[in-house]
Design a protein around this motif. Structure first.
Motif, PDB file in Angstrom:
ATOM      1  N   GLU A 243     -33.485  46.415   3.946  1.00 50.36           N
ATOM      2  CA  GLU A 243     -33.081  47.407   4.929  1.00 50.36           C
ATOM      3  C   GLU A 243     -34.087  48.549   4.948  1.00 50.36           C
ATOM      4  N   GLN A 244     -34.450  48.973   6.144  1.00 53.35           N
ATOM      5  CA  GLN A 244     -35.370  50.089   6.328  1.00 53.35           C
ATOM      6  C   GLN A 244     -34.616  51.309   6.844  1.00 53.35           C
ATOM      7  N   GLU A 245     -35.181  52.475   6.588  1.00 50.94           N
ATOM      8  CA  GLU A 245     -34.701  53.696   7.216  1.00 50.94           C
ATOM      9  C   GLU A 245     -35.893  54.586   7.533  1.00 50.94           C
ATOM     10  N   GLN A 246     -35.727  55.439   8.519  1.00 57.18           N
ATOM     11  CA  GLN A 246     -36.766  56.399   8.884  1.00 57.18           C
ATOM     12  C   GLN A 246     -36.498  57.721   8.170  1.00 57.18           C
ATOM     13  N   ILE A 247     -37.565  58.376   7.745  1.00 56.12           N
ATOM     14  CA  ILE A 247     -37.459  59.677   7.097  1.00 56.12           C
ATOM     15  C   ILE A 247     -38.376  60.647   7.838  1.00 56.12           C
ATOM     16  N   ILE A 248     -37.843  61.808   8.168  1.00 60.56           N
ATOM     17  CA  ILE A 248     -38.589  62.822   8.920  1.00 60.56           C
ATOM     18  C   ILE A 248     -38.626  64.101   8.097  1.00 60.56           C
ATOM     19  N   ALA A 249     -39.805  64.698   7.988  1.00 62.82           N
ATOM     20  CA  ALA A 249     -39.963  65.955   7.253  1.00 62.82           C
ATOM     21  C   ALA A 249     -40.100  67.114   8.240  1.00 62.82           C
ATOM     22  N   PHE A 250     -39.335  68.174   7.991  1.00 63.10           N
ATOM     23  CA  PHE A 250     -39.383  69.391   8.797  1.00 63.10           C
ATOM     24  C   PHE A 250     -39.763  70.576   7.914  1.00 63.10           C
ATOM     25  N   ALA A 251     -40.379  71.579   8.503  1.00 67.76           N
ATOM     26  CA  ALA A 251     -40.688  72.824   7.805  1.00 67.76           C
ATOM     27  C   ALA A 251     -39.757  73.926   8.281  1.00 67.76           C
ATOM     28  N   LYS A 252     -39.409  74.821   7.337  1.00 62.61           N
ATOM     29  CA  LYS A 252     -38.616  76.015   7.654  1.00 62.61           C
ATOM     30  C   LYS A 252     -37.319  75.672   8.395  1.00 62.61           C
ATOM     31  N   ALA A 253     -36.547  74.755   7.824  1.00 64.86           N
ATOM     32  CA  ALA A 253     -35.266  74.379   8.432  1.00 64.86           C
ATOM     33  C   ALA A 253     -34.161  75.324   7.959  1.00 64.86           C
ATOM     34  N   ASN A 254     -32.988  75.221   8.595  1.00 63.89           N
ATOM     35  CA  ASN A 254     -31.899  76.153   8.304  1.00 63.89           C
ATOM     36  C   ASN A 254     -30.819  75.557   7.403  1.00 63.89           C
ATOM     37  N   ILE A 255     -31.116  74.461   6.711  1.00 62.51           N
ATOM     38  CA  ILE A 255     -30.136  73.826   5.849  1.00 62.51           C
ATOM     39  C   ILE A 255     -30.003  74.607   4.533  1.00 62.51           C
ATOM     40  N   LYS A 256     -28.778  74.921   4.140  1.00 59.66           N
ATOM     41  CA  LYS A 256     -28.536  75.693   2.927  1.00 59.66           C
ATOM     42  C   LYS A 256     -28.284  74.789   1.721  1.00 59.66           C
ATOM     43  N   GLN A 257     -27.379  73.800   1.890  1.00 60.98           N
ATOM     44  CA  GLN A 257     -27.077  72.902   0.780  1.00 60.98           C
ATOM     45  C   GLN A 257     -28.255  71.975   0.528  1.00 60.98           C
ATOM     46  N   GLN A 258     -28.510  71.674  -0.735  1.00 58.70           N
ATOM     47  CA  GLN A 258     -29.762  71.011  -1.081  1.00 58.70           C
ATOM     48  C   GLN A 258     -29.762  69.496  -0.846  1.00 58.70           C
ATOM     49  N   MET A 259     -28.669  68.807  -1.212  1.00 61.87           N
ATOM     50  CA  MET A 259     -28.653  67.351  -1.066  1.00 61.87           C
ATOM     51  C   MET A 259     -27.343  66.917  -0.414  1.00 61.87           C
ATOM     52  N   LEU A 260     -27.438  66.394   0.790  1.00 58.58           N
ATOM     53  CA  LEU A 260     -26.282  65.960   1.552  1.00 58.58           C
ATOM     54  C   LEU A 260     -26.377  64.465   1.850  1.00 58.58           C
ATOM     55  N   LEU A 261     -25.220  63.797   1.869  1.00 62.41           N
ATOM     56  CA  LEU A 261     -25.157  62.373   2.179  1.00 62.41           C
ATOM     57  C   LEU A 261     -23.917  62.123   3.036  1.00 62.41           C
ATOM     58  N   HIS A 262     -24.097  61.479   4.185  1.00 62.20           N
ATOM     59  CA  HIS A 262     -23.000  61.230   5.120  1.00 62.20           C
ATOM     60  C   HIS A 262     -22.257  59.963   4.716  1.00 62.20           C
ATOM     61  N   ILE A 263     -20.941  60.029   4.655  1.00 58.13           N
ATOM     62  CA  ILE A 263     -20.161  58.862   4.247  1.00 58.13           C
ATOM     63  C   ILE A 263     -19.924  57.895   5.399  1.00 58.13           C
ATOM     64  N   GLY A 264     -20.124  58.333   6.645  1.00 60.95           N
ATOM     65  CA  GLY A 264     -19.820  57.493   7.798  1.00 60.95           C
ATOM     66  C   GLY A 264     -21.039  56.776   8.362  1.00 60.95           C
ATOM     67  N   ASN A 265     -20.808  56.087   9.465  1.00 64.27           N
ATOM     68  CA  ASN A 265     -21.862  55.346  10.151  1.00 64.27           C
ATOM     69  C   ASN A 265     -22.449  56.218  11.248  1.00 64.27           C
ATOM     70  N   HIS A 266     -23.555  56.864  10.962  1.00 66.13           N
ATOM     71  CA  HIS A 266     -24.178  57.816  11.869  1.00 66.13           C
ATOM     72  C   HIS A 266     -25.687  57.685  11.714  1.00 66.13           C
ATOM     73  N   PRO A 267     -26.462  57.930  12.790  1.00 61.06           N
ATOM     74  CA  PRO A 267     -27.924  57.831  12.662  1.00 61.06           C
ATOM     75  C   PRO A 267     -28.499  58.681  11.530  1.00 61.06           C
ATOM     76  N   ILE A 268     -27.938  59.897  11.307  1.00 61.32           N
ATOM     77  CA  ILE A 268     -28.377  60.735  10.186  1.00 61.32           C
ATOM     78  C   ILE A 268     -27.526  60.402   8.962  1.00 61.32           C
ATOM     79  N   GLN A 269     -28.165  59.914   7.904  1.00 65.15           N
ATOM     80  CA  GLN A 269     -27.443  59.509   6.706  1.00 65.15           C
ATOM     81  C   GLN A 269     -27.667  60.444   5.521  1.00 65.15           C
TER      82      GLN A 269
END
Length: 504
Positions: A243-269
């Motif tokens: 299985e493959q997944e895409q990973i995108i790197a952003f600079a200066k984002a507004n995310i506060k929590q450090q490590m998040l993982l989605h439990i559902g079926n969504h494009p962002i995991q």
């Protein structure tokens, strides 16, 4: 395309194997699994060779999101339900011990890789996902996993619920890998890059490994290659899928929590807020089967979520077993001195160290915990997922044989499948309008590769082999490159059987 981690680091180059040699133990694969195995083995012997077909940690190890965690999605409820409390508890404890081992290795050998402890959070976005998350929370409580559960009432975000596992960690996986490799090399472990295993044969009480037209003689062989080079009639090609997944790197984002993982079926995991950068992973799909425009969809969703400046993108790949447990142990039987680790389900940062420590114990006949990850287990056979995924392999194998292909040559940075002389070829046009035409019949088992628009590679939809647009091997199980147009058809060899070496 190289990952955010790889482009930021200065790596050491290792030689290519240029002569025949021997070693007590040979490890095939220079990712974290191979390096961790060598590390634990080196506590008893230095007579070890690591053979890497590309560069050290250029595969999945250097292309992850950098999370080190025992929180692996919706896993503990399933383990409790299917296997019981003992196995589920062992899974958590071994991953937690692996995290602590990484910390210890980093401190002991002064590996600069930005390691730090942080929380890991599993989240739900709607009522149905909340029900699933509540089941996982109850599993945590049953297993005495330290955690915090929060509902929408206490959250100032679109999330409907969060399950946080405390005292997890993160690091730069590539700098950790090259730091570990450097330590091993200084200790006397021989490391060879750009050295591809072509064949392995049994010879009396040892093995002959054919690498770069040379022979390495070894007593024990470890396949740390995600997919085993040799199947030896164990049907590994049918017991897990890539299985493959895409990973995108952003600079200066507004995310506060450090490590998040989605439990559902969504494009962002997965989301990892790493210092001044944010890594967003998603769009999971079977290797070689990415849907058209799915990457653009992921980028738009990620941009709206993190509101950061786009830096780069890449894809990563891993193998998943049908019972969701890794395979670690003897490839076929204890008498063969062949060992194998795979099926890490995108959690190789911890699982690689579980595998390395366990395989080292097996080789040196040291005690180890009950092997719940034994490759010979039957639970990876004959589930509904087993039937579905292997049906998909057959579909991919036959569908290109009857599908009409493009008749127009590709535009710049585009890849197309075209038919020349009743044979399918992949055609890629680079930024200089140069055409690269290769036979895209996968040398592993004969499936037709598809073009990966993110990495500009030809990827096999059946078992996950990957090739550059020039035809060079990026990732097995295939062991031969794709021939250029005019150089004949590709060589096919699935290495299903272990052969005796009759040469004298």
């Amino acid at each position: 395309m190289n990952s955010f981690w790889i482009t930021q680091a200065n790596s050491q180059a290792y030689p290519t194997l240029s002569n025949s040699t021997n070693a007590s133990i040979v490890i095939i694969g220079g990712g974290l699994c191979g390096l961790a195995t060598a590390y634990y083995l080196s506590q008893n012997t230095k007579d070890i060779i690591i053979v890497e077909a590309d560069r050290i940690a250029y595969g999945a190890s250097g292309r992850s999101t950098g999370k080190i965690s025992a929180q692996h999605g919706y896993i503990y409820h399933n383990l409790l339900t299917r296997y019981g409390k003992k196995l589920a508890k062992q899974y958590y404890e071994e991953n937690t011990a692996a995290l602590a081992a990484i910390d210890e290795i980093i401190k002991k050998h002064a590996i600069a890789c930005d390691f730090e402890y942080c929380d890991a959070t599993l989240y739900a976005m709607n009522e149905e996902e909340v029900k699933t998350l509540e089941k996982e929370y109850q599993a945590y409580l049953s297993l005495d996993i330290p955690c915090t559960y929060q509902t929408a009432d206490s959250l100032k975000s679109p999330m409907q619920a969060q399950l946080t596992m405390h005292h997890q960690a993160r690091f730069d996986p590539y700098r950790y890998a090259i730091g570990l490799a450097s330590y091993l090399a200084k200790k006397g472990i021989r490391i060879f890059e750009h050295s591809t295993l072509r064949d392995i044969k049994k010879a009396d009480d040892c093995y002959h490994l054919y690498v770069n037209e040379h022979i390495i003689t070894a007593h024990d062989v470890v396949f740390a290659t995600q997919f085993p080079f040799l199947d030896d009639k164990r049907f590994y090609f049918a017991r897990m899928y890539s299985e493959q997944e895409q990973i995108i790197a952003f600079a200066k984002a507004n995310i506060k929590q450090q490590m998040l993982l989605h439990i559902g079926n969504h494009p962002i995991q997965s989301i990892h807020a790493y210092h001044d950068h944010t890594l967003v992973a998603g769009n999971s799909h079977k290797s070689g089967q990415m849907k058209k425009d799915s990457y653009n969809e992921l980028q738009k969703l990620a941009q709206a979520w993190v509101q950061g400046r786009f830096l780069t993108q890449w894809s990563s790949q891993d193998y998943i077993t049908f019972d969701k447990l890794p395979m670690i142990g003897y490839l076929s039987s204890e008498k063969e001195h062949l060992y194998f680790a795979s099926g890490f389900r995108k959690w190789g940062n911890t699982t690689s160290h579980i595998a390395g420590k366990r395989i080292a114990a097996m080789i040196f006949h040291q005690p180890y915990q009950e092997n719940i990850f034994a490759p010979a287990r039957l639970s990876s056979f004959f589930s509904l997922s087993f039937v579905k995924e292997n049906g998909n392999v057959l579909y991919e194998f036959f569908k290109r044989k009857r599908k009409a292909e493009d008749v127009d040559f590709p535009s710049v940075n585009e890849g197309k499948i075209m038919n020349f002389d009743d044979h399918l070829y992949g055609v890629y046009c680079d930024e200089h309008n140069m055409l690269f035409i290769v036979d895209i019949t996968c040398p592993h088992a004969g499936c037709i590769c598809n073009f990966n628009t993110v990495d500009k590679t030809w990827d096999c939809p059946c078992h996950g082999s990957r090739f550059s647009y020039q035809g060079n091997i990026i990732k097995g199980p295939a062991q031969y490159h794709l021939n250029a147009f005019g150089d004949g058809f590709n060589t096919l060899d699935p290495h299903f059987l272990l052969k005796d070496d009759d040469t004298k």
